[in-house]
Design a protein around this motif. Structure first.
Motif, mmCIF file in Angstrom:
data_model
loop_
_atom_site.group_PDB
_atom_site.id
_atom_site.type_symbol
_atom_site.label_atom_id
_atom_site.label_comp_id
_atom_site.label_asym_id
_atom_site.label_seq_id
_atom_site.Cartn_x
_atom_site.Cartn_y
_atom_site.Cartn_z
ATOM 1 N N GLN A 38 65.457 -76.982 -56.056
ATOM 2 C CA GLN A 38 64.877 -77.684 -55.832
ATOM 3 C C GLN A 38 63.076 -77.242 -56.358
ATOM 4 O O GLN A 38 62.057 -77.835 -57.048
ATOM 5 C CB GLN A 38 64.304 -76.938 -54.051
ATOM 6 C CG GLN A 38 64.992 -77.883 -53.237
ATOM 7 C CD GLN A 38 64.535 -77.435 -51.569
ATOM 8 O OE1 GLN A 38 64.415 -75.931 -51.775
ATOM 9 N NE2 GLN A 38 64.977 -77.748 -50.600
ATOM 10 N N ASN A 39 62.967 -76.126 -56.947
ATOM 11 C CA ASN A 39 62.086 -76.069 -58.236
ATOM 12 C C ASN A 39 62.119 -75.757 -59.275
ATOM 13 O O ASN A 39 60.742 -76.393 -59.373
ATOM 14 C CB ASN A 39 62.190 -73.828 -57.954
ATOM 15 C CG ASN A 39 61.716 -72.598 -57.067
ATOM 16 O OD1 ASN A 39 61.307 -73.878 -55.883
ATOM 17 N ND2 ASN A 39 62.486 -71.949 -57.288
ATOM 18 N N LYS A 90 70.645 -69.962 -53.106
ATOM 19 C CA LYS A 90 69.941 -69.589 -53.957
ATOM 20 C C LYS A 90 69.720 -70.969 -55.414
ATOM 21 O O LYS A 90 69.026 -71.262 -55.878
ATOM 22 C CB LYS A 90 70.292 -68.547 -54.871
ATOM 23 C CG LYS A 90 70.513 -67.599 -54.358
ATOM 24 C CD LYS A 90 68.074 -66.615 -54.539
ATOM 25 C CE LYS A 90 68.101 -65.685 -53.983
ATOM 26 N NZ LYS A 90 66.464 -65.990 -53.847
ATOM 27 N N GLU A 128 67.397 -73.700 -53.951
ATOM 28 C CA GLU A 128 66.079 -72.651 -53.421
ATOM 29 C C GLU A 128 65.689 -73.360 -55.624
ATOM 30 O O GLU A 128 64.613 -73.885 -55.684
ATOM 31 C CB GLU A 128 66.173 -71.387 -53.565
ATOM 32 C CG GLU A 128 65.653 -71.414 -52.193
ATOM 33 C CD GLU A 128 65.572 -69.720 -52.216
ATOM 34 O OE1 GLU A 128 65.325 -69.198 -53.032
ATOM 35 O OE2 GLU A 128 65.198 -68.810 -51.336
ATOM 36 N N THR A 149 58.816 -76.230 -46.256
ATOM 37 C CA THR A 149 60.185 -76.160 -47.452
ATOM 38 C C THR A 149 58.547 -76.383 -48.398
ATOM 39 O O THR A 149 58.787 -75.414 -49.853
ATOM 40 C CB THR A 149 60.942 -77.272 -47.428
ATOM 41 O OG1 THR A 149 61.528 -76.696 -46.289
ATOM 42 C CG2 THR A 149 61.449 -77.161 -47.949
ATOM 43 N N ILE A 197 58.276 -73.072 -51.648
ATOM 44 C CA ILE A 197 58.985 -73.961 -52.879
ATOM 45 C C ILE A 197 57.118 -73.921 -54.565
ATOM 46 O O ILE A 197 57.115 -72.623 -55.249
ATOM 47 C CB ILE A 197 59.055 -74.946 -53.434
ATOM 48 C CG1 ILE A 197 60.451 -75.469 -53.164
ATOM 49 C CG2 ILE A 197 58.767 -75.580 -54.562
ATOM 50 C CD1 ILE A 197 60.577 -76.593 -52.464
ATOM 51 N N ARG A 239 56.443 -70.100 -54.433
ATOM 52 C CA ARG A 239 57.311 -69.007 -55.996
ATOM 53 C C ARG A 239 56.970 -69.362 -57.251
ATOM 54 O O ARG A 239 56.564 -68.900 -57.918
ATOM 55 C CB ARG A 239 58.682 -69.483 -55.578
ATOM 56 C CG ARG A 239 59.420 -69.135 -54.602
ATOM 57 C CD ARG A 239 60.545 -69.509 -54.664
ATOM 58 N NE ARG A 239 61.640 -71.114 -54.154
ATOM 59 C CZ ARG A 239 61.976 -70.887 -52.771
ATOM 60 N NH1 ARG A 239 61.644 -70.204 -51.919
ATOM 61 N NH2 ARG A 239 62.166 -72.578 -52.910
#
Length: 119
Positions: free
Chosen positions: A9-10, A3, A6, A39, A43, A46
């Motif tokens: 990256q976000n 998480k 993630e 990927t 991203i 999301r």
């Protein structure tokens, strides 16, 4: 993928997107943030679901891609920020340009709040 990864990256993608207010092609974004296109798609999904970006179909070099832009700021305002209990701060409707440390209307309002709490 964890998480934290993630989330990182976000945040990286969002920072990059915000640095291009007029938008960045999705095909350029994944290269810039150094992830593969799959990927990058996850991203962006999301970020779009969270209302942080907008995606528009776009043709670049005769290839279909998406133009990614930061989402426009919402006009939603939290009215509770103007409240003390059930009373609204008088400054909301005031048209006087005063120093809040010397404002008689604000001072009266604060005293009224204090005394109503003491009852």
């Amino acid at each position: 993928m964890t998480k934290e990864t993630e989330q990182e990256q976000n945040e990286l993608a969002l920072k990059c997107i915000r640095s291009y207010p007029e938008g960045i092609a999705q095909s350029d974004l994944w290269k810039e943030i150094d992830v593969d296109s799959r990927t990058c798609s996850r991203i962006l999904k999301r970020l779009e679901t969270d209302g942080l970006i907008e995606r528009f179909e776009y043709k670049k070099d005769k290839t279909r891609t998406y133009l990614i832009k930061p989402a426009k700021k919402s006009a939603v305002f939290d009215v509770s920020l103007l409240m003390a209990g059930d009373k609204i701060i008088p400054c909301v409707a005031c048209d006087e340009e005063c120093d809040v440390s010397k404002c008689p209307m604000l001072e009266d309002w604060v005293y009224e709040l204090v005394f109503s709490e003491m009852e």
